[in-house]
Design an enzyme around this catalytic site. Structure first.
Site, PDB file in Angstrom:
ATOM      1  N   VAL A 296       0.833  -1.212   0.000  1.00 36.52           N
ATOM      2  CA  VAL A 296       0.000   0.000   0.000  1.00 36.52           C
ATOM      3  C   VAL A 296       0.871   1.268   0.000  1.00 36.52           C
ATOM      4  O   VAL A 296       0.592   2.227  -0.735  1.00 36.52           O
ATOM      5  CB  VAL A 296      -0.986  -0.011   1.195  1.00 36.52           C
ATOM      6  CG1 VAL A 296      -1.869   1.222   1.153  1.00 36.52           C
ATOM      7  CG2 VAL A 296      -1.850  -1.273   1.173  1.00 36.52           C
TER       8      VAL A 296
ATOM      9  N   LYS B 108      -7.394  -1.514   9.607  1.00 33.41           N
ATOM     10  CA  LYS B 108      -8.692  -1.849  10.246  1.00 33.41           C
ATOM     11  C   LYS B 108      -8.507  -2.564  11.572  1.00 33.41           C
ATOM     12  O   LYS B 108      -9.326  -2.424  12.476  1.00 33.41           O
ATOM     13  CB  LYS B 108      -9.576  -2.687   9.322  1.00 33.41           C
ATOM     14  CG  LYS B 108      -8.948  -3.957   8.779  1.00 33.41           C
ATOM     15  CD  LYS B 108      -8.372  -3.693   7.432  1.00 33.41           C
ATOM     16  CE  LYS B 108      -7.405  -4.760   7.019  1.00 33.41           C
ATOM     17  NZ  LYS B 108      -7.107  -4.699   5.596  1.00 33.41           N
TER      18      LYS B 108
ATOM     19  N   GLU C 178     -10.514   5.800   5.634  1.00 36.66           N
ATOM     20  CA  GLU C 178     -11.354   5.263   4.546  1.00 36.66           C
ATOM     21  C   GLU C 178     -10.837   3.925   4.003  1.00 36.66           C
ATOM     22  O   GLU C 178     -11.605   3.014   3.714  1.00 36.66           O
ATOM     23  CB  GLU C 178     -11.412   6.297   3.396  1.00 36.66           C
ATOM     24  CG  GLU C 178     -12.266   5.888   2.229  1.00 36.66           C
ATOM     25  CD  GLU C 178     -13.736   5.728   2.601  1.00 36.66           C
ATOM     26  OE1 GLU C 178     -14.399   6.725   2.853  1.00 36.66           O
ATOM     27  OE2 GLU C 178     -14.207   4.572   2.632  1.00 36.66           O
TER      28      GLU C 178
ATOM     29  N   VAL D  50     -11.733  -0.025   5.267  1.00 36.78           N
ATOM     30  CA  VAL D  50     -12.875  -0.884   4.913  1.00 36.78           C
ATOM     31  C   VAL D  50     -13.093  -0.870   3.404  1.00 36.78           C
ATOM     32  O   VAL D  50     -13.260   0.190   2.803  1.00 36.78           O
ATOM     33  CB  VAL D  50     -14.177  -0.422   5.616  1.00 36.78           C
ATOM     34  CG1 VAL D  50     -15.340  -1.347   5.264  1.00 36.78           C
ATOM     35  CG2 VAL D  50     -13.995  -0.360   7.124  1.00 36.78           C
TER      36      VAL D  50
ATOM     37  N   ILE E 209     -13.429   1.324  -2.271  1.00 34.59           N
ATOM     38  CA  ILE E 209     -14.829   1.792  -2.231  1.00 34.59           C
ATOM     39  C   ILE E 209     -14.964   2.859  -1.141  1.00 34.59           C
ATOM     40  O   ILE E 209     -14.621   2.598   0.013  1.00 34.59           O
ATOM     41  CB  ILE E 209     -15.813   0.637  -1.897  1.00 34.59           C
ATOM     42  CG1 ILE E 209     -15.605  -0.556  -2.828  1.00 34.59           C
ATOM     43  CG2 ILE E 209     -17.252   1.127  -1.968  1.00 34.59           C
ATOM     44  CD1 ILE E 209     -16.467  -1.767  -2.478  1.00 34.59           C
TER      45      ILE E 209
ATOM     46  N   GLY F  71      -0.833  -9.364  -3.352  1.00 38.47           N
ATOM     47  CA  GLY F  71      -0.814  -8.268  -2.363  1.00 38.47           C
ATOM     48  C   GLY F  71      -2.158  -8.006  -1.717  1.00 38.47           C
ATOM     49  O   GLY F  71      -2.349  -6.983  -1.067  1.00 38.47           O
TER      50      GLY F  71
ATOM     51  N   GLU G 181      -3.481 -10.236   4.118  1.00 37.03           N
ATOM     52  CA  GLU G 181      -2.782  -9.603   5.238  1.00 37.03           C
ATOM     53  C   GLU G 181      -1.436 -10.288   5.456  1.00 37.03           C
ATOM     54  O   GLU G 181      -1.234 -11.432   5.016  1.00 37.03           O
ATOM     55  CB  GLU G 181      -3.614  -9.734   6.518  1.00 37.03           C
ATOM     56  CG  GLU G 181      -4.922  -8.981   6.466  1.00 37.03           C
ATOM     57  CD  GLU G 181      -4.737  -7.505   6.166  1.00 37.03           C
ATOM     58  OE1 GLU G 181      -3.988  -6.824   6.879  1.00 37.03           O
ATOM     59  OE2 GLU G 181      -5.333  -7.020   5.194  1.00 37.03           O
TER      60      GLU G 181
ATOM     61  N   ASP H 111     -10.595 -10.353   9.603  1.00 40.92           N
ATOM     62  CA  ASP H 111     -10.435  -9.102   8.859  1.00 40.92           C
ATOM     63  C   ASP H 111     -11.819  -8.537   8.493  1.00 40.92           C
ATOM     64  O   ASP H 111     -12.082  -7.350   8.695  1.00 40.92           O
ATOM     65  CB  ASP H 111      -9.600  -9.372   7.591  1.00 40.92           C
ATOM     66  CG  ASP H 111      -9.450  -8.136   6.731  1.00 40.92           C
ATOM     67  OD1 ASP H 111      -8.567  -7.305   7.043  1.00 40.92           O
ATOM     68  OD2 ASP H 111     -10.221  -7.968   5.764  1.00 40.92           O
TER      69      ASP H 111
ATOM     70  N   LYS I 236     -13.836  -5.046   9.829  1.00 39.96           N
ATOM     71  CA  LYS I 236     -14.461  -4.059   8.935  1.00 39.96           C
ATOM     72  C   LYS I 236     -15.947  -3.885   9.269  1.00 39.96           C
ATOM     73  O   LYS I 236     -16.461  -2.778   9.253  1.00 39.96           O
ATOM     74  CB  LYS I 236     -14.279  -4.500   7.480  1.00 39.96           C
ATOM     75  CG  LYS I 236     -12.828  -4.416   7.024  1.00 39.96           C
ATOM     76  CD  LYS I 236     -12.617  -5.179   5.743  1.00 39.96           C
ATOM     77  CE  LYS I 236     -11.180  -5.058   5.249  1.00 39.96           C
ATOM     78  NZ  LYS I 236     -10.864  -6.003   4.178  1.00 39.96           N
TER      79      LYS I 236
HETATM   80  P1  NAP Z   1       3.039  -4.869   3.656  1.00 39.00           P
HETATM   81  O1  NAP Z   1       3.169  -5.009   2.205  1.00 39.00           O
HETATM   82  O2  NAP Z   1       3.399  -6.016   4.524  1.00 39.00           O
HETATM   83  O3  NAP Z   1       3.883  -3.584   4.102  1.00 39.00           O
HETATM   84  C1  NAP Z   1       4.105  -3.227   5.443  1.00 39.00           C
HETATM   85  C2  NAP Z   1       5.185  -2.155   5.494  1.00 39.00           C
HETATM   86  O4  NAP Z   1       5.311  -1.686   6.812  1.00 39.00           O
HETATM   87  C3  NAP Z   1       6.578  -2.636   5.052  1.00 39.00           C
HETATM   88  O5  NAP Z   1       7.219  -1.623   4.338  1.00 39.00           O
HETATM   89  C4  NAP Z   1       7.295  -2.891   6.379  1.00 39.00           C
HETATM   90  O6  NAP Z   1       8.694  -2.643   6.327  1.00 39.00           O
HETATM   91  C5  NAP Z   1       6.666  -1.849   7.253  1.00 39.00           C
HETATM   92  N1  NAP Z   1       6.611  -2.268   8.658  1.00 39.00           N
HETATM   93  C6  NAP Z   1       5.863  -3.253   9.189  1.00 39.00           C
HETATM   94  N2  NAP Z   1       6.060  -3.329  10.519  1.00 39.00           N
HETATM   95  C7  NAP Z   1       6.976  -2.396  10.819  1.00 39.00           C
HETATM   96  C8  NAP Z   1       7.600  -1.980  12.028  1.00 39.00           C
HETATM   97  N3  NAP Z   1       7.324  -2.555  13.190  1.00 39.00           N
HETATM   98  N4  NAP Z   1       8.483  -0.958  11.972  1.00 39.00           N
HETATM   99  C9  NAP Z   1       8.786  -0.362  10.794  1.00 39.00           C
HETATM  100  N5  NAP Z   1       8.203  -0.700   9.615  1.00 39.00           N
HETATM  101  C10 NAP Z   1       7.320  -1.707   9.631  1.00 39.00           C
HETATM  102  O7  NAP Z   1       1.535  -4.490   4.050  1.00 39.00           O
HETATM  103  P2  NAP Z   1       0.407  -3.821   3.127  1.00 39.00           P
HETATM  104  O8  NAP Z   1      -0.297  -4.874   2.346  1.00 39.00           O
HETATM  105  O9  NAP Z   1       0.973  -2.650   2.423  1.00 39.00           O
HETATM  106  O10 NAP Z   1      -0.641  -3.346   4.238  1.00 39.00           O
HETATM  107  C11 NAP Z   1      -0.369  -2.258   5.054  1.00 39.00           C
HETATM  108  C12 NAP Z   1      -1.634  -1.872   5.847  1.00 39.00           C
HETATM  109  O11 NAP Z   1      -2.697  -1.598   4.920  1.00 39.00           O
HETATM  110  C13 NAP Z   1      -2.174  -2.983   6.757  1.00 39.00           C
HETATM  111  O12 NAP Z   1      -2.739  -2.372   7.894  1.00 39.00           O
HETATM  112  C14 NAP Z   1      -3.271  -3.617   5.917  1.00 39.00           C
HETATM  113  O13 NAP Z   1      -4.274  -4.227   6.696  1.00 39.00           O
HETATM  114  C15 NAP Z   1      -3.827  -2.400   5.217  1.00 39.00           C
HETATM  115  N6  NAP Z   1      -4.525  -2.680   3.956  1.00 39.00           N
HETATM  116  C16 NAP Z   1      -3.928  -3.431   2.995  1.00 39.00           C
HETATM  117  C17 NAP Z   1      -4.587  -3.657   1.798  1.00 39.00           C
HETATM  118  C18 NAP Z   1      -3.981  -4.482   0.708  1.00 39.00           C
HETATM  119  O14 NAP Z   1      -4.682  -4.740  -0.292  1.00 39.00           O
HETATM  120  N7  NAP Z   1      -2.744  -4.893   0.829  1.00 39.00           N
HETATM  121  C19 NAP Z   1      -5.862  -3.077   1.588  1.00 39.00           C
HETATM  122  C20 NAP Z   1      -6.437  -2.290   2.607  1.00 39.00           C
HETATM  123  C21 NAP Z   1      -5.758  -2.099   3.786  1.00 39.00           C
HETATM  124  P3  NAP Z   1       9.689  -3.508   5.391  1.00 39.00           P
HETATM  125  O15 NAP Z   1       9.319  -3.117   3.989  1.00 39.00           O
HETATM  126  O16 NAP Z   1      11.029  -3.055   5.774  1.00 39.00           O
HETATM  127  O17 NAP Z   1       9.388  -4.941   5.691  1.00 39.00           O
HETATM  128  N1  HSE Z   2      -6.597  -8.463   3.300  1.00 37.23           N
HETATM  129  C1  HSE Z   2      -7.626  -7.526   3.015  1.00 37.23           C
HETATM  130  C2  HSE Z   2      -8.605  -8.148   2.047  1.00 37.23           C
HETATM  131  C3  HSE Z   2      -7.037  -6.276   2.417  1.00 37.23           C
HETATM  132  O1  HSE Z   2      -8.267  -9.169   1.433  1.00 37.23           O
HETATM  133  O2  HSE Z   2      -9.725  -7.638   1.917  1.00 37.23           O
HETATM  134  C4  HSE Z   2      -8.048  -5.178   2.241  1.00 37.23           C
HETATM  135  O3  HSE Z   2      -8.506  -4.704   3.463  1.00 37.23           O
END
Ligand code: NAP
Ligand code: HSE
Length: 432
Positions: free
Chosen positions: A15, A106, A130, A133, A137, A188, A191, A202, A206
């Site tokens: 993200v 979330k 936003e 959830v 959307i 991607g 979680e 999850d 939401k």
């Molecule tokens: P991700 O790809 O695992 O990225 C997490 C990032 O945070 C990485 O850059 C990681 O560092 C860094 N990080 C994690 N823990 C850390 C810590 N303790 N100290 C410093 N840096 C830390 O996760 P993501 O998919 O982008 O998701 C991020 C957030 O968005 C989550 O809360 C997730 O629930 C939410 N979200 C994700 C999506 C989706 O489709 N992926 C959709 C909606 C919401 P490194 O790069 O060095 O490992």
């Molecule tokens: N892991 C979550 C999903 C990311 O699959 O819906 C979006 O919140």
């Protein structure tokens, strides 16, 4: 007023990379809308040695959160790192240093939303979430703004992209559960710990966030009844199809004179139900309001750019508030006390799949138990199995309350003829 708003980013994964991409690609349009430039000053990551292809100068990276939360130049902190306890203390530190917050987390909002909103309000800071959830959307904004004049009575939808992706691939391509989960991780959507997707947590988080907003009630994750898709077999998907249904992981939040009920569980929907055409990582949420009637919101529920779109839109909202001098004014305390619906007031149809020992009177024995609890059937299918004396039974009941159904199930499990009750799912729609 400064011509630049300075942002600190916590996290640079799926993200976070998307946020950088959108800020760069849509820079001109964004500057036009807010009347200033946006600069990313610092980015917190976990592993400073990781090679990253996102166009961020390594000099802007840090592994010390205070470099972001306590930097007097930073106006807004965008949290896209995930996690709960440690992240909560980092965000509290940021808020106590007068930073506005935008988050996609979330897990954190469902657990510590009230504390974070209150601290933000006390510090005259904005707190936007936003992206937490349904990814791309704008469902939170729709509930808080677009439908704020109405009384919301029901919200129902697909709010987890990973599980919807898995169920779609299992149903359409007959794919194996573990294989598709791996695909969703590579894309991607999932979680960091995908058990929270698979086990329904999850989606439950939401639904907690949506229910607090929609019903203006201080609900918790513990108030949500949760069942995920772990162990769900391709047989259930195929039998559901045979019975005229499609199997989806559905969140339902309902508010009536008996109180509120919120659940996440695998649910059979009639094949002509609009949610059955929501496939892959897409999400959709129905919102029913007393005055507006039925509204439906549809779009990508996970993934890099859809999620980053929601985050950057929140960032734009914060910047507009900063420029208008109206930050910290957006939070409204829940209006009502918590009132949960008792089990006897929750009526649904149920699907059961079970293995039974095939002997005369077996079906009568079972239907007698259901009759005792005043439960009748809409459909029953009996099929042979590989074991000659065993049969597989699929049944769909008419509407029954949770309490009576639970007792009938207990008695059923005690019958010698019942080898195993393999699946029990909710059934929505169709005749009651
Ligand atoms: P991700 O790809 O695992 O990225 C997490 C990032 O945070 C990485 O850059 C990681 O560092 C860094 N990080 C994690 N823990 C850390 C810590 N303790 N100290 C410093 N840096 C830390 O996760 P993501 O998919 O982008 O998701 C991020 C957030 O968005 C989550 O809360 C997730 O629930 C939410 N979200 C994700 C999506 C989706 O489709 N992926 C959709 C909606 C919401 P490194 O790069 O060095 O490992
Ligand atoms: N892991 C979550 C999903 C990311 O699959 O819906 C979006 O919140």
């Amino acid at each position: 007023m400064s011509n630049t708003i300075t942002v600190g980013l916590l996290g640079l994964g799926t993200v976070g990379g998307g946020v950088i991409h959108i800020l760069k690609e849509h820079q001109k349009e964004i500057s036009h809308k807010i009347g200033c430039e946006v600069e990313i000053k610092s980015v917190l990551v976990h592993d400073m040695k990781k090679v990253r292809d996102v166009g961020i100068d390594p000099a802007h990276m840090t592994d010390q959160y205070e470099d972001v939360t306590r930097d007097p130049d930073i106006d807004v902190v965008v949290e896209v790192m995930g996690g709960i306890e440690h992240t909560f203390s980092i965000l509290m530190d940021a808020i106590n240093h007068q930073k506005h917050i935008v988050t996609a987390n979330k897990d954190l909002v469902a657990q510590y939303g009230a504390e974070l909103f209150q601290a933000s309000q006390e510090n005259q800071c904005d707190f936007y979430y936003e992206a937490s959830v349904a990814g791309g959307i704008p469902i939170i904004r729709s509930i808080m703004d677009g439908l704020s004049s109405d009384r919301i009575t029901k919200m129902m939808g697909i709010v987890n992209g990973t599980t919807n992706y898995i169920l779609t691939k299992m149903s359409k391509e007959g794919s194996d559960f573990d294989h598709v989960l791996k695909e969703a991780q590579e894309l991607g959507f999932a979680e960091a710990d995908p058990t929270s997707d698979v086990d329904g947590l999850d989606a439950a988080r939401k639904m907690t966030i949506l229910s607090i907003l929609g019903f203006s009630m201080p609900l918790n994750l513990e108030d949500v009844s949760v069942k995920g898709i772990r162990g769900l077999s391709i047989s259930d998907i195929r039998y559901a199809e045979q019975l005229g249904y499609c199997l989806k992981l559905i969140g339902i939040a309902d508010n009536n004179e008996h109180g509120v009920s919120v659940s996440v569980e695998p649910t059979l929907l009639p094949k002509d139900h609009p949610l059955t055409s929501v496939n892959d990582e897409y999400n959709a949420v129905y919102v029913h309001g007393e005055a507006v009637g039925e509204t439906m919101f549809y779009g990508p529920g996970a993934g890099q750019l859809p999620t980053a779109t929601a985050i950057v839109s929140d960032l734009i909202a914060v910047i507009k508030n900063v420029r208008l001098g109206t930050t910290g004014a957006g939070y409204v305390n829940p209006q009502f006390g918590k009132k949960l619906k008792p089990k006897q007031a929750s009526l649904t149809k149920k699907y059961l799949r079970l293995h039974v020992h095939d002997q005369p009177g077996m079906l009568m024995e079972m239907t007698q138990i259901f009759a005792e609890y005043d439960i009748s059937f809409d459909q029953i299918i009996q099929l042979p199995t590989d074991t000659p004396e065993e049969r597989e039974l699929m049944m769909i009941t008419h509407q029954v309350d949770e309490e009576r159904f639970g007792k009938a199930l207990e008695d059923l499990n005690k019958l010698e003829t019942v080898r195993s009750v393999d699946s029990v799912f909710r059934v929505e729609g169709g005749q009651s």
